[in-house]
Scaffold this motif. Structure first.
Motif, PDB file in Angstrom:
ATOM      1  N   MET A   6     -78.365  67.448  25.737  1.00 36.37           N
ATOM      2  CA  MET A   6     -78.755  68.701  26.268  1.00 36.37           C
ATOM      3  C   MET A   6     -80.350  68.699  26.720  1.00 36.37           C
ATOM      4  O   MET A   6     -80.978  67.984  26.090  1.00 36.37           O
ATOM      5  CB  MET A   6     -78.377  69.779  25.481  1.00 36.37           C
ATOM      6  N   PRO A   7     -80.572  69.458  27.728  1.00 37.96           N
ATOM      7  CA  PRO A   7     -82.197  69.706  27.924  1.00 37.96           C
ATOM      8  C   PRO A   7     -82.844  70.143  26.600  1.00 37.96           C
ATOM      9  O   PRO A   7     -82.402  71.007  26.036  1.00 37.96           O
ATOM     10  CB  PRO A   7     -82.250  70.539  29.018  1.00 37.96           C
ATOM     11  N   HIS A   8     -84.222  69.865  26.340  1.00 32.50           N
ATOM     12  CA  HIS A   8     -84.731  70.171  25.195  1.00 32.50           C
ATOM     13  C   HIS A   8     -86.066  69.883  25.555  1.00 32.50           C
ATOM     14  O   HIS A   8     -86.824  69.462  26.687  1.00 32.50           O
ATOM     15  CB  HIS A   8     -84.270  69.416  23.938  1.00 32.50           C
ATOM     16  N   GLN A   9     -87.104  70.430  24.458  1.00 31.66           N
ATOM     17  CA  GLN A   9     -88.519  70.316  24.456  1.00 31.66           C
ATOM     18  C   GLN A   9     -88.851  70.020  23.051  1.00 31.66           C
ATOM     19  O   GLN A   9     -87.901  69.966  22.021  1.00 31.66           O
ATOM     20  CB  GLN A   9     -89.227  71.631  24.604  1.00 31.66           C
ATOM     21  N   LEU A  10     -89.937  69.598  22.817  1.00 35.62           N
ATOM     22  CA  LEU A  10     -90.487  69.046  21.373  1.00 35.62           C
ATOM     23  C   LEU A  10     -91.225  70.297  21.020  1.00 35.62           C
ATOM     24  O   LEU A  10     -92.349  70.816  21.623  1.00 35.62           O
ATOM     25  CB  LEU A  10     -91.344  67.814  21.596  1.00 35.62           C
ATOM     26  N   ASN A  11     -91.257  70.437  19.401  1.00 33.30           N
ATOM     27  CA  ASN A  11     -92.200  71.222  18.891  1.00 33.30           C
ATOM     28  C   ASN A  11     -93.273  70.532  18.416  1.00 33.30           C
ATOM     29  O   ASN A  11     -93.488  69.436  18.796  1.00 33.30           O
ATOM     30  CB  ASN A  11     -91.469  72.198  17.717  1.00 33.30           C
ATOM     31  N   GLN A  12     -94.306  71.251  17.514  1.00 31.29           N
ATOM     32  CA  GLN A  12     -95.354  70.536  17.057  1.00 31.29           C
ATOM     33  C   GLN A  12     -95.179  69.540  16.190  1.00 31.29           C
ATOM     34  O   GLN A  12     -96.174  68.924  15.686  1.00 31.29           O
ATOM     35  CB  GLN A  12     -96.257  71.771  16.275  1.00 31.29           C
ATOM     36  N   TYR A  13     -93.998  69.237  15.587  1.00 31.93           N
ATOM     37  CA  TYR A  13     -93.580  68.110  14.685  1.00 31.93           C
ATOM     38  C   TYR A  13     -93.082  67.088  15.369  1.00 31.93           C
ATOM     39  O   TYR A  13     -92.369  66.023  14.931  1.00 31.93           O
ATOM     40  CB  TYR A  13     -93.027  68.667  13.607  1.00 31.93           C
ATOM     41  N   ASP A  14     -92.991  67.234  16.904  1.00 38.59           N
ATOM     42  CA  ASP A  14     -92.158  66.140  17.886  1.00 38.59           C
ATOM     43  C   ASP A  14     -90.694  66.166  17.536  1.00 38.59           C
ATOM     44  O   ASP A  14     -90.005  65.280  17.852  1.00 38.59           O
ATOM     45  CB  ASP A  14     -92.821  64.719  17.454  1.00 38.59           C
ATOM     46  N   GLN A  15     -90.154  67.154  17.140  1.00 34.71           N
ATOM     47  CA  GLN A  15     -88.520  67.304  16.915  1.00 34.71           C
ATOM     48  C   GLN A  15     -87.970  67.931  18.020  1.00 34.71           C
ATOM     49  O   GLN A  15     -88.671  69.044  18.628  1.00 34.71           O
ATOM     50  CB  GLN A  15     -88.446  68.407  15.785  1.00 34.71           C
ATOM     51  N   PRO A  16     -87.034  67.314  18.594  1.00 36.90           N
ATOM     52  CA  PRO A  16     -86.303  68.146  19.714  1.00 36.90           C
ATOM     53  C   PRO A  16     -85.744  69.582  19.324  1.00 36.90           C
ATOM     54  O   PRO A  16     -85.277  69.611  18.391  1.00 36.90           O
ATOM     55  CB  PRO A  16     -85.215  67.276  20.319  1.00 36.90           C
ATOM     56  N   ILE A  17     -86.140  70.470  20.071  1.00 33.66           N
ATOM     57  CA  ILE A  17     -85.457  71.869  19.914  1.00 33.66           C
ATOM     58  C   ILE A  17     -85.066  72.326  21.469  1.00 33.66           C
ATOM     59  O   ILE A  17     -85.603  71.929  22.444  1.00 33.66           O
ATOM     60  CB  ILE A  17     -86.406  72.689  19.410  1.00 33.66           C
ATOM     61  N   GLY A  18     -84.259  73.424  21.484  1.00 39.66           N
ATOM     62  CA  GLY A  18     -83.537  74.092  22.302  1.00 39.66           C
ATOM     63  C   GLY A  18     -84.768  74.856  23.500  1.00 39.66           C
ATOM     64  O   GLY A  18     -85.811  74.958  22.743  1.00 39.66           O
ATOM     65  N   LEU A  19     -84.476  74.856  24.724  1.00 35.79           N
ATOM     66  CA  LEU A  19     -85.496  75.232  25.456  1.00 35.79           C
ATOM     67  C   LEU A  19     -85.347  76.708  25.277  1.00 35.79           C
ATOM     68  O   LEU A  19     -84.423  77.480  24.890  1.00 35.79           O
ATOM     69  CB  LEU A  19     -85.058  75.296  27.025  1.00 35.79           C
ATOM     70  N   ASP A  20     -86.790  77.379  25.656  1.00 31.08           N
ATOM     71  CA  ASP A  20     -87.060  78.798  25.484  1.00 31.08           C
ATOM     72  C   ASP A  20     -86.040  79.650  26.576  1.00 31.08           C
ATOM     73  O   ASP A  20     -85.992  79.238  27.459  1.00 31.08           O
ATOM     74  CB  ASP A  20     -88.395  79.022  25.653  1.00 31.08           C
TER      75      ASP A  20
END
Length: 239
Positions: A1-15
């Protein structure tokens, strides 16, 4: 799924900026070219519906439903009264605009306005409604109401995993198969594995074009036969 990275370089869902949930359906009448959907009303619809369902040659249409079959008129009246009082599921009656007759039902259910998720269910079509433009337009009207008017992000279809006609209908209508949840439900004294399907809001604009193309008068010949199937049109949108 499309995602982004948080400050820990973990993939998270889009805002989802500005998300404040969805409106809840109110049961307002939905009108199309061939049919309209009205909130269930036993005084207005019970006679037509009961007669329409009795036209079936046997009771196979009720096998995979949690309700029915209904052979007693008063029992059906009580059932429809319960449906008219329910807000979730919110039951709609499919009315043929040409004849004014009630020919089937469907409902919005498991309404999760906080997360923008809703399911279509209680799809109970009489023989007169099956394989007709009205049957498809009824689905389109409810789908458009949920995704366009109310702003839902996810529109679900679920059925007994052994219900081959329902699974085929979901795919024809443009739903994506997501998998089977095992031992999810017990109904009519037997277990059910449930097949899950969905349409999400990002897919809807293209699917809406497919529905409009299929429902267009130009897609049918003088005998009312379709020129291009909905399956062909929705398949193109998922390529």
């Amino acid at each position: 799924m499309p995602h982004q990275l948080n400050q820990y370089d973990q993939p998270i869902g889009l805002d989802v900026p500005g998300w404040n949930g969805c409106l809840r359906p109110t049961g307002e009448t939905l009108t199309g070219k061939y049919c309209r959907l009205e909130r269930a009303n036993p005084q207005l619809h019970a006679d037509d519906l009961f007669q329409a369902y009795q036209a079936a040659t046997d009771e196979r249409d009720w096998t995979y439903l949690s309700v029915g079959p209904f052979t007693d008129r008063q029992e059906f009246q009580r059932y429809l009264q319960q449906q008219s009082e329910s807000k979730d599921p919110l039951h709609y009656i499919v009315i043929d605009r040409a004849s004014g007759k009630a020919l089937g039902t469907l409902a919005l259910m498991r309404i999760d306005d906080k997360n923008g998720v809703v399911e279509v269910g209680f799809v109970i079509y009489s023989p007169a409604l099956k394989h007709s433009r009205i049957a498809t337009e009824a689905q389109f009207l409810l789908m458009s109401y949920a995704l366009d008017t109310l702003g839902y992000r996810r529109y679900e279809w679920k059925c007994d995993s052994l219900n081959a006609p329902s699974r085929a209908a979901a795919l024809r209508l443009g739903f994506q198969f997501e998998g089977v949840f095992r031992n999810l439900v017990i109904y009519k004294g037997r277990t059910r594995d449930t097949a899950w399907f969905s349409i999400i809001n990002q897919e809807w604009p293209q699917l809406k074009q497919a529905y409009n193309a299929w429902l267009s008068e130009s897609n049918f010949d003088s005998q009312g036969k379709q020129k291009v199937s909905l399956s062909q049109l929705t398949a193109k949108e998922h390529q």
